[in-house]
Design a protein around this motif. Structure first.
Motif, PDB file in Angstrom:
ATOM      1  N   ASN A  81       0.830  -1.182   0.000  1.00 15.81           N
ATOM      2  CA  ASN A  81       0.000   0.000   0.000  1.00 15.81           C
ATOM      3  C   ASN A  81       0.873   1.243   0.000  1.00 15.81           C
ATOM      4  OD1 ASN A  81      -2.442  -1.518   0.127  1.00 15.81           O
ATOM      5  ND2 ASN A  81      -1.963  -1.958   2.266  1.00 15.81           N
TER       6      ASN A  81
ATOM      7  N   GLN B  43     -14.430  -1.258 -11.399  1.00 18.36           N
ATOM      8  CA  GLN B  43     -12.976  -1.331 -11.387  1.00 18.36           C
ATOM      9  C   GLN B  43     -12.396   0.031 -11.753  1.00 18.36           C
ATOM     10  OE1 GLN B  43     -11.461  -4.597 -13.735  1.00 18.36           O
ATOM     11  NE2 GLN B  43     -12.971  -6.046 -12.946  1.00 18.36           N
TER      12      GLN B  43
ATOM     13  N   ASP C 162      -8.617   2.839 -11.175  1.00 21.26           N
ATOM     14  CA  ASP C 162      -7.246   3.073 -10.726  1.00 21.26           C
ATOM     15  C   ASP C 162      -7.271   4.080  -9.594  1.00 21.26           C
ATOM     16  OD1 ASP C 162      -6.099   1.383 -12.613  1.00 21.26           O
ATOM     17  OD2 ASP C 162      -6.061   2.942 -14.137  1.00 21.26           O
TER      18      ASP C 162
ATOM     19  N   LYS D 296      -2.524   2.496  -8.250  1.00 23.50           N
ATOM     20  CA  LYS D 296      -2.818   1.098  -7.957  1.00 23.50           C
ATOM     21  C   LYS D 296      -4.127   0.705  -8.629  1.00 23.50           C
ATOM     22  CE  LYS D 296      -3.838  -2.034  -4.091  1.00 23.50           C
ATOM     23  NZ  LYS D 296      -3.959  -2.122  -2.618  1.00 23.50           N
TER      24      LYS D 296
ATOM     25  N   ILE E  39      -7.463  -1.185  -8.900  1.00 23.35           N
ATOM     26  CA  ILE E  39      -8.439  -1.804  -8.007  1.00 23.35           C
ATOM     27  C   ILE E  39      -9.352  -2.658  -8.873  1.00 23.35           C
ATOM     28  CG2 ILE E  39     -10.214  -1.416  -6.259  1.00 23.35           C
ATOM     29  CD1 ILE E  39      -7.487  -0.375  -5.443  1.00 23.35           C
ATOM     30  N   GLU E  40      -9.105  -3.974  -8.858  1.00 26.84           N
ATOM     31  CA  GLU E  40      -9.843  -4.877  -9.735  1.00 26.84           C
ATOM     32  C   GLU E  40     -10.645  -5.922  -8.975  1.00 26.84           C
ATOM     33  OE1 GLU E  40      -6.708  -6.445 -12.101  1.00 26.84           O
ATOM     34  OE2 GLU E  40      -6.594  -4.674 -13.408  1.00 26.84           O
TER      35      GLU E  40
ATOM     36  N   GLN F 158      -8.858  -5.980  -3.053  1.00 18.45           N
ATOM     37  CA  GLN F 158      -8.028  -4.801  -3.306  1.00 18.45           C
ATOM     38  C   GLN F 158      -8.757  -3.529  -2.892  1.00 18.45           C
ATOM     39  OE1 GLN F 158      -7.283  -5.390  -7.484  1.00 18.45           O
ATOM     40  NE2 GLN F 158      -5.268  -6.299  -7.133  1.00 18.45           N
ATOM     41  N   LYS F 159     -10.045  -3.496  -3.137  1.00 19.00           N
ATOM     42  CA  LYS F 159     -10.825  -2.305  -2.774  1.00 19.00           C
ATOM     43  C   LYS F 159     -10.837  -2.098  -1.264  1.00 19.00           C
ATOM     44  CE  LYS F 159     -15.496  -0.340  -3.001  1.00 19.00           C
ATOM     45  NZ  LYS F 159     -16.883  -0.527  -3.528  1.00 19.00           N
TER      46      LYS F 159
ATOM     47  N   THR G 206      -7.281  -1.362   0.313  1.00 16.76           N
ATOM     48  CA  THR G 206      -6.898   0.046   0.112  1.00 16.76           C
ATOM     49  C   THR G 206      -7.733   0.950   1.006  1.00 16.76           C
ATOM     50  OG1 THR G 206      -6.358  -0.468  -2.190  1.00 16.76           O
ATOM     51  CG2 THR G 206      -6.638   1.856  -1.623  1.00 16.76           C
TER      52      THR G 206
END
Length: 659
Positions: free
Chosen positions: A22, A584, A586, A595, A597-598, A602-603, A606
């Protein structure tokens, strides 16, 4: 060789994790001040994230690594005027290194004056190596490209589309009372006690290794060598003690590479525990270990290594010779100790805390258990007479270890299944596999079947019968848990959660609670019913998350509080499900790093980092419906602490409502 394979696996995952970590905890800028036609002042400024600190150039030797500047082409294009000066620092005594360390918090400023030797020079490069620490330390490099004419060095900006900008901004919360979160962003009751647990596991592993045919016969031979082959008894005892010390030292040294490559933040544990293919890799390795214990093949390090070490011990003599003797033992016993050490490594990836520190603690415990008999029997040689004779019982020990290795292997395969959402190893299937393994172990211990390296069939020893009965009792316990006659609390964190079941459940939340898995939906409902929020950052493969849910949340005093008084929002930071394409985007950090975010994980990972400056799980936050923080965050705590924490949050919520 097997440890080398495990080490390489962790090494490569460390590299990929570093690329996925991160936000950088320190963001650097620079300024140039012209003092005369040939003299300039260079100023380097670092903004340090809350809770982190950067070490001074002049921190004491023997402690953490100091900051260090490297000025390229110095002496040719320009020269330095005096030393690099620093802004105000903080000094604090380190119990670990036993020195007074010097470091910066929040901001670090370095100033260096230079004088040009070549008037045509208008740009220079400066590299800063520094170590930034919080719960773990991250070595980092920063390259400054400095233009002396004041134009600066402008990196190419990455532009985001409007949708990414909007979705990125929606992740940032306007939290009230954020100062309630403590400096480290968490209150965790485990702390150092977890190291003692890992140390204890290592010590038990070492004691088990002593009972294997690779080590046990070496005890009387080695002790006899030290007590009979030396000129006097005291020297023999001294050499035996030194031999034991070197055994501990060797296993300690084996853990050091993991410190060198552990150059990432606390998210490393989550990444190791949730990387699908790494967990599959661990599964294959542990199955490989198990069948070597079952006697289907023998895995050893090259015999030339042991021969060279043995030859070196004879040639050099003295203390160095004793060291090579200890190293020879470590090499020749590897076929028995290697799988046990592999299990220890696996345990460290499932435990909370720093992987490298956990591993060192376990390795020291393992080495100490191996070393103790050599020292004790050298001091009290009469005790050797009480040692049992080598025999088939050592083969039984290896087979039992093989079954335990297989059980641990399926834990890693279960992690991969949970994170990958394969839906294969549901809770009941996992428990059935363990039932089969421990029933087979019971049958083996009672002599119903045998493995290739078993000796002639003999009467069962009392010890074998006792272990067989324990294995049978554990099998019954698992069967009772399979049919919900018990909650399997002794295994909390190992089987998949209860809602991950072959039987359809009313709720896909822990313990059948109602929960939201989307933050905005949960907040909207909390505002509607005017209840405080229990924000739960969790993970599918998070062992301590399951322990909290099954041991703490299930408590009769805590469960109704969560169910009736709070709105539970559970966010899975290791969920590998892809977000819908429209969701999705960035995300761009303040430093400029982008980064992608897919996935759902990940969401929410973060989201946790940018709002709460934390990256580990479990992580619990109490919020009011209008996003006011009601109490400090907590992680893995006991029942009493968690209950007080929940009730304190309720009281603060009620007080704010009555204002």
């Amino acid at each position: 060789m097997r440890l080398l394979v495990l080490f390489l696996g962790l090494f490569f995952i460390n590299l990929t994790t570093f690329a996925q970590t991160n936000e950088n905890p320190a963001v650097w800028t620079h300024e140039v001040h012209k003092l005369s036609d040939t003299e300039y002042e260079l100023v380097f400024k670092g903004k340090i994230m809350d809770g982190w600190h950067v070490y001074s150039q002049y921190t004491a030797e023997g402690g953490s690594l100091p900051s260090e500047f490297s000025f390229e082409e110095v002496g040719e294009d320009y020269e330095l005027i005096g030393k690099t000066e620093e802004s105000e620092t903080i000094k604090e005594y380190s119990d670990i290194f036993e020195v007074e360390e010097t470091f910066f918090k929040k901001e670090a400023i370095f100033t260096q004056k230079i004088k040009l030797l070549d008037p045509e020079v208008n740009q220079i490069s400066v590299n800063l190596f520094y170590q930034i620490c919080k719960e773990v330390c991250i070595p980092a490099d920063e390259l400054f490209q400095i233009s002396l004419d004041g134009s600066g060095f402008v990196a190419e900006e990455t532009s985001l589309d409007e949708r990414s900008v909007a979705l990125g901004e929606s992740l940032k919360l306007d939290l009230k009372n954020k100062n309630l979160l403590n400096q480290n962003g968490v209150s965790d009751s485990e702390g150092k006690s977890n190291l003692w647990v890992i140390f204890g596991l290592g010590f038990i592993g070492g004691l088990i290794a002593l009972l294997t045919p690779c080590v046990f016969p070496m005890i009387p031979l080695t002790v006899s060598f030290f007590t009979k082959q030396t000129q006097n008894k005291s020297k023999g005892i001294g050499n035996a003690l030194l031999y034991g010390f070197f055994i501990v030292l060797i296993y300690f040294l084996l853990s050091l590479p993991f410190h060198l490559f552990n150059s990432v933040d606390s998210q490393i544990l989550n990444t190791i525990a949730t990387n699908i293919w790494l967990n599959v890799f661990f599964f294959v390795i542990f199955v490989f270990f198990a069948f070597s214990f079952f006697g289907y093949y023998e895995l050893t390090l090259p015999s030339s290594w042991a021969n060279k070490m043995d030859s070196a011990s004879s040639k050099v003599g003295g203390g160095l010779g004793v060291f090579f003797m200890a190293l020879t033992l470590a090499i020749v016993s590897f076929s028995c100790t290697g799988p046990i050490l592999g299990g220890l490594l696996g345990s460290t990836t499932l435990a909370e805390g720093n992987v490298a520190t956990n591993l060192t603690s376990g390795m020291v415990g393992f080495g100490l258990a191996l070393a103790l008999p050599f020292a004790l029997f050298a001091m009290f040689p009469a005790w050797l007479n009480s040692l049992p004779k080598s025999g088939g019982w050592m083969t039984t020990v290896k087979v039992v270890l093989g079954f335990l290795e297989l059980a641990l292997a399926f834990k890693f395969l279960s992690n991969a299944d949970l994170v990958g959402n394969w839906g294969i190893f549901k809770r009941e299937i996992f428990v059935v596999i363990w039932v089969v393994l421990f029933v087979l172990m019971t049958l083996y211990l009672f002599g119903i079947f045998r493995f290739p390296h078993d000796g002639p069939r003999k009467n069962l020893s009392p010890a074998r019968k006792i272990v067989g009965l324990l294995s049978f009792a554990f099998s019954v316990y698992l069967i009772l848990g399979l049919f919900n006659f018990t909650q399997l609390k002794l295994l909390s964190g190992f089987p998949p959660p209860s809602f991950y079941s072959v039987v359809e459940t009313e709720s896909d939340c822990p313990l059948g609670l109602d929960c939201f898995k989307d933050f905005e939906e949960g907040v909207a409902y909390a505002q509607e019913v005017n209840k405080p929020i229990l924000l739960d950052f969790t993970g599918w493969a998070c062992v301590n998350c399951r322990k909290m849910e099954e041991n703490v949340w299930s408590d009769p005093d805590i469960y109704p509080i969560i169910k009736e008084d709070y709105v539970l929002i559970s966010l899975y930071v290791d969920d590998r499900k892809e977000l819908p394409e429209a969701q999705q985007f960035d995300f761009k950090y303040d430093s400029g790093r982008v980064k992608a975010i897919e996935t759902i994980g990940q969401k929410w990972g973060t989201f946790q980092t940018i709002n709460f400056n934390a990256a580990s799980q479990p992580y619990y936050v109490l919020l009011s419906p209008n996003l006011e923080i009601l109490n400090e965050a907590v992680q893995y705590v006991d029942i009493e602490t968690y209950e007080k924490w929940l009730k304190s949050g309720l009281e603060k919520h009620h007080l704010s409502m009555n204002k």
